[in-house]
Design a protein around this motif. Structure first.
Motif, mmCIF file in Angstrom:
data_model
loop_
_atom_site.group_PDB
_atom_site.id
_atom_site.type_symbol
_atom_site.label_atom_id
_atom_site.label_comp_id
_atom_site.label_asym_id
_atom_site.label_seq_id
_atom_site.Cartn_x
_atom_site.Cartn_y
_atom_site.Cartn_z
ATOM 1 N N ARG A 1 4.515 4.012 -11.673
ATOM 2 C CA ARG A 1 4.145 3.967 -10.257
ATOM 3 C C ARG A 1 4.933 5.000 -9.450
ATOM 4 N N ARG A 2 6.203 5.139 -9.736
ATOM 5 C CA ARG A 2 7.009 6.144 -9.033
ATOM 6 C C ARG A 2 6.514 7.553 -9.336
ATOM 7 N N GLU A 3 6.150 7.790 -10.587
ATOM 8 C CA GLU A 3 5.641 9.111 -10.955
ATOM 9 C C GLU A 3 4.303 9.396 -10.268
ATOM 10 N N PRO B 1 4.792 -3.964 -4.619
ATOM 11 C CA PRO B 1 5.210 -2.553 -4.667
ATOM 12 C C PRO B 1 4.791 -1.823 -5.936
ATOM 13 N N VAL B 2 4.450 -2.545 -6.980
ATOM 14 C CA VAL B 2 3.996 -1.894 -8.216
ATOM 15 C C VAL B 2 2.484 -1.744 -8.229
ATOM 16 N N TYR B 3 1.750 -2.802 -7.880
ATOM 17 C CA TYR B 3 0.293 -2.804 -8.017
ATOM 18 C C TYR B 3 -0.458 -2.535 -6.706
ATOM 19 N N GLY B 4 0.215 -2.652 -5.576
ATOM 20 C CA GLY B 4 -0.466 -2.498 -4.292
ATOM 21 C C GLY B 4 -0.815 -1.056 -3.978
ATOM 22 N N PRO B 5 -1.860 -0.836 -3.167
ATOM 23 C CA PRO B 5 -2.296 0.528 -2.846
ATOM 24 C C PRO B 5 -1.350 1.218 -1.867
ATOM 25 N N PRO B 6 -1.348 2.544 -1.851
ATOM 26 C CA PRO B 6 -0.411 3.272 -0.987
ATOM 27 C C PRO B 6 -0.617 3.021 0.497
ATOM 28 N N GLU B 7 -1.833 2.641 0.922
ATOM 29 C CA GLU B 7 -2.046 2.413 2.359
ATOM 30 C C GLU B 7 -1.427 1.109 2.848
ATOM 31 N N ARG B 8 -1.170 0.174 1.961
ATOM 32 C CA ARG B 8 -0.410 -1.057 2.214
ATOM 33 C C ARG B 8 -1.105 -2.077 3.123
ATOM 34 N N TYR B 9 -1.862 -1.651 4.112
ATOM 35 C CA TYR B 9 -2.460 -2.567 5.087
ATOM 36 C C TYR B 9 -3.991 -2.508 5.062
#
Length: 309
Positions: A246-248, A189-197
């Motif tokens: 990451r949240r920002e 959840p910190v380093y992974g890309p927003p598309e996730r898959y």
């Protein structure tokens, strides 16, 4: 499934090292699915052992993790960008690697960061990490494998301050289909890309041209970008230091320029000295990698950045 793996669980259980030849020492690390120990072989060779944790349930249970990591490491033998794999000990007792180093990049964060990497300054160390991390990932992609969990804790510091990728249990082998399913993901959840898959069919005739079409390498590119951002900003190297960032970034739709503009003048002056040097070479690199998928820079292009020279 996008396509089936060609290997069953028995493939990972092929013993390459006699269990009687393995001596296990103290535990030096642990994760969700296994524990890591120092060890030695009968010939005196120092090794690192990973023992799967029994009875772990979930999508990536310990048995599946063991199978995937064993087979991924076997296929990557000879790749200088991953830890040197020696084989499986016993029926399925341990995964065995040459003991090339005990400290990950994350464990080197702190006052010894530059020294651990063989560099005189933190700026030089950050540039070295950028180049080494991207090179390691590019080498993996050249073998049609996506790591899916690139982060400082999965980069091992070896002789000469060089880096090698570790923890391949979540890597997707797009050449064989092993460990790849469009409906499943390995995601930090910190380093992974927003598309996730990951997506796309890479097998057989249908897979011809799929890499260029679906660009699976962009998954790891995002994680490389966040790793480079973290090593370049001392404040982000603290435990949990990247969580708020990451949240920002998410709030600003991964537009790094917009995120930076939202920061106070004090935070901007504290954060970006290393990245802003040499005409903002490092900052431009981070902006290209830490972005939504459609505008994200590839790992290969990132390696041509002046920050990696």
């Amino acid at each position: 499934r996008a396509f089936a793996s060609e290997d069953g669980e028995n493939a990972a259980k092929r013993s390459e090292i006699a269990l009687a030849d393995v001596s296990r020492g103290r535990r030096i690390g642990s994760g969700s699915f296994g524990d890591v120990f120092e060890g030695a072989l009968a010939n005196g060779r120092a090794v690192v052992l990973k023992e799967p944790r029994r009875g772990v349930l979930g999508m990536f249970g310990s048995e599946r993790f063991f199978v995937a990591e064993a087979e991924n490491n076997r296929r990557l033998r000879g790749c200088a960008s991953v830890a040197t794999f020696l084989g499986v000990a016993g029926a399925n007792a341990y995964l065995v690697w040459e003991d090339e180093g005990r400290k990950t990049l994350e464990e080197a964060f702190g006052t010894s960061f530059a020294t651990e990497l063989g560099c005189a300054t933190e700026a030089a160390a950050a540039k070295k990490v950028a180049k080494e991390c991207l090179k390691c990932v590019k080498d993996l992609h050249g073998r049609q494998m996506i790591h899916r969990d690139v982060k400082p804790n999965n980069l091992l510091i070896v002789k000469g301050g060089k880096l090698k990728l570790i923890d391949l249990g979540g890597a997707a082998d797009l050449k064989t289909g092993r460990n790849y399913d469009e409906d499943e993901t390995v995601f930090d959840p910190v380093y992974g890309p927003p598309e996730r898959y990951l997506s796309g069919n890479y097998s057989g005739f249908a897979g011809v041209g799929s890499w260029a079409k679906f660009k699976p390498d962009l998954f790891d590119a995002f994680s490389c970008g966040l790793t480079i951002l973290q090593v370049s900003v001392p404040a982000f190297r603290k435990k949990g230091g990247l969580n708020g960032v990451r949240r920002e970034l998410k709030r600003w739709n991964y537009d790094c320029e917009a995120w930076r503009a939202s920061l106070s003048a004090q935070r901007q002056s504290e954060y970006f000295e290393i990245l802003d040097a040499n005409g903002q070479a490092g900052w431009k690199l981070v902006c290209g990698l830490v972005a939504e998928r459609d505008s994200r820079m590839s790992v290969a292009k990132a390696l041509s950045s002046p920050f990696c020279r």
